[in-house]
Design a protein around this motif. Sequence first.
Motif, PDB file in Angstrom:
ATOM      1  N   SER A   1      37.870  36.237  52.530  1.00 59.40           N
ATOM      2  CA  SER A   1      38.825  36.879  51.630  1.00 59.40           C
ATOM      3  C   SER A   1      40.180  36.189  51.717  1.00 59.40           C
ATOM      4  CB  SER A   1      38.950  38.367  51.965  1.00 59.40           C
ATOM      5  OG  SER A   1      39.213  38.514  53.336  1.00 59.40           O
TER       6      SER A   1
ATOM      7  N   ASP B   1      44.792  41.061  37.222  1.00 62.30           N
ATOM      8  CA  ASP B   1      43.601  41.867  37.077  1.00 62.30           C
ATOM      9  C   ASP B   1      42.826  41.390  35.854  1.00 62.30           C
ATOM     10  OD1 ASP B   1      41.787  43.885  37.370  1.00 62.30           O
ATOM     11  OD2 ASP B   1      43.343  45.284  38.039  1.00 62.30           O
TER      12      ASP B   1
ATOM     13  N   THR C   1      51.434  44.114  43.817  1.00 62.85           N
ATOM     14  CA  THR C   1      50.867  44.755  45.001  1.00 62.85           C
ATOM     15  C   THR C   1      50.231  43.687  45.864  1.00 62.85           C
ATOM     16  OG1 THR C   1      49.713  45.934  43.229  1.00 62.85           O
ATOM     17  CG2 THR C   1      49.823  47.019  45.374  1.00 62.85           C
ATOM     18  N   TYR C   2      50.382  43.831  47.189  1.00 62.19           N
ATOM     19  CA  TYR C   2      49.788  42.874  48.115  1.00 62.19           C
ATOM     20  C   TYR C   2      48.383  43.351  48.452  1.00 62.19           C
ATOM     21  CZ  TYR C   2      49.192  39.975  52.244  1.00 62.19           C
ATOM     22  OH  TYR C   2      48.728  39.063  53.160  1.00 62.19           O
ATOM     23  N   ARG C   3      47.402  42.506  48.326  1.00 62.03           N
ATOM     24  CA  ARG C   3      46.026  42.887  48.647  1.00 62.03           C
ATOM     25  C   ARG C   3      45.265  41.736  49.271  1.00 62.03           C
ATOM     26  NH1 ARG C   3      43.391  45.784  43.671  1.00 62.03           N
ATOM     27  NH2 ARG C   3      44.833  47.528  43.471  1.00 62.03           N
TER      28      ARG C   3
ATOM     29  N   TYR D   1      39.666  39.132  39.604  1.00 70.36           N
ATOM     30  CA  TYR D   1      41.066  38.726  39.688  1.00 70.36           C
ATOM     31  C   TYR D   1      41.199  37.260  39.316  1.00 70.36           C
ATOM     32  CZ  TYR D   1      41.006  43.070  42.207  1.00 70.36           C
ATOM     33  OH  TYR D   1      40.823  44.385  42.531  1.00 70.36           O
TER      34      TYR D   1
ATOM     35  N   ILE E   1      41.808  40.175  49.055  1.00 72.68           N
ATOM     36  CA  ILE E   1      40.726  40.258  48.077  1.00 72.68           C
ATOM     37  C   ILE E   1      39.566  39.345  48.475  1.00 72.68           C
ATOM     38  CG2 ILE E   1      40.137  39.810  45.637  1.00 72.68           C
ATOM     39  CD1 ILE E   1      43.028  40.560  44.929  1.00 72.68           C
TER      40      ILE E   1
END
Length: 184
Positions: A82, A58, A13-15, A63, A17
């Motif tokens: 971020s 995770d 998943t692209y996030r 992370y 952070i």
Amino acid sequence: GGRMENKNATAATYRIIPISQILEPSRPMRSQMEEEKLNELTESIKSIGIIEPLIVNDAEGKYEIVAGHRRYLAAKRAELGSIPCILRNLSDVDSEIVKFSENFAREDADPLAQGIAFAEILEKTSWPIAELCRRSGISPSLVAGRLALLDYPEDIKIALAGKQIVLAVAKQLAQIDEDAERAR
């Protein structure tokens, strides 16, 4: 369009952070990150941001970096709040292998660090070398060669890690049994 559901464990998943939630790798691959290259990367990130997302795992609400440790350090220096990340749900072993494969191709990768990483993966998984090679795409002779470095005399390992000698020289020196002669 409809999103395809992916039940695969390595689904990513692209996030974006927050940098405060990102942990440095428990065992970074490169023993020495050249200051100059890090400064160049920091300047580049200040001007154009991070182009290639980090790969993170995770880790209990935080992370851990699987790939992109240098980008992280540079982003911190550039005071980014971020960072774009690809969040992967990998087992430890798979993340070691991803980290490994990413770093392996680099010409400045530390052969001794590679040997240690191989040994740790093999120990954690109890895989035969062939299985590690199959999963990582790295040749058995190369794996065996890196593992052999771990049995080298301490002085050779230190010189190799400190980049005072290259791998070919280390191999030749390791054949000298006489400590004083080898040190010379």
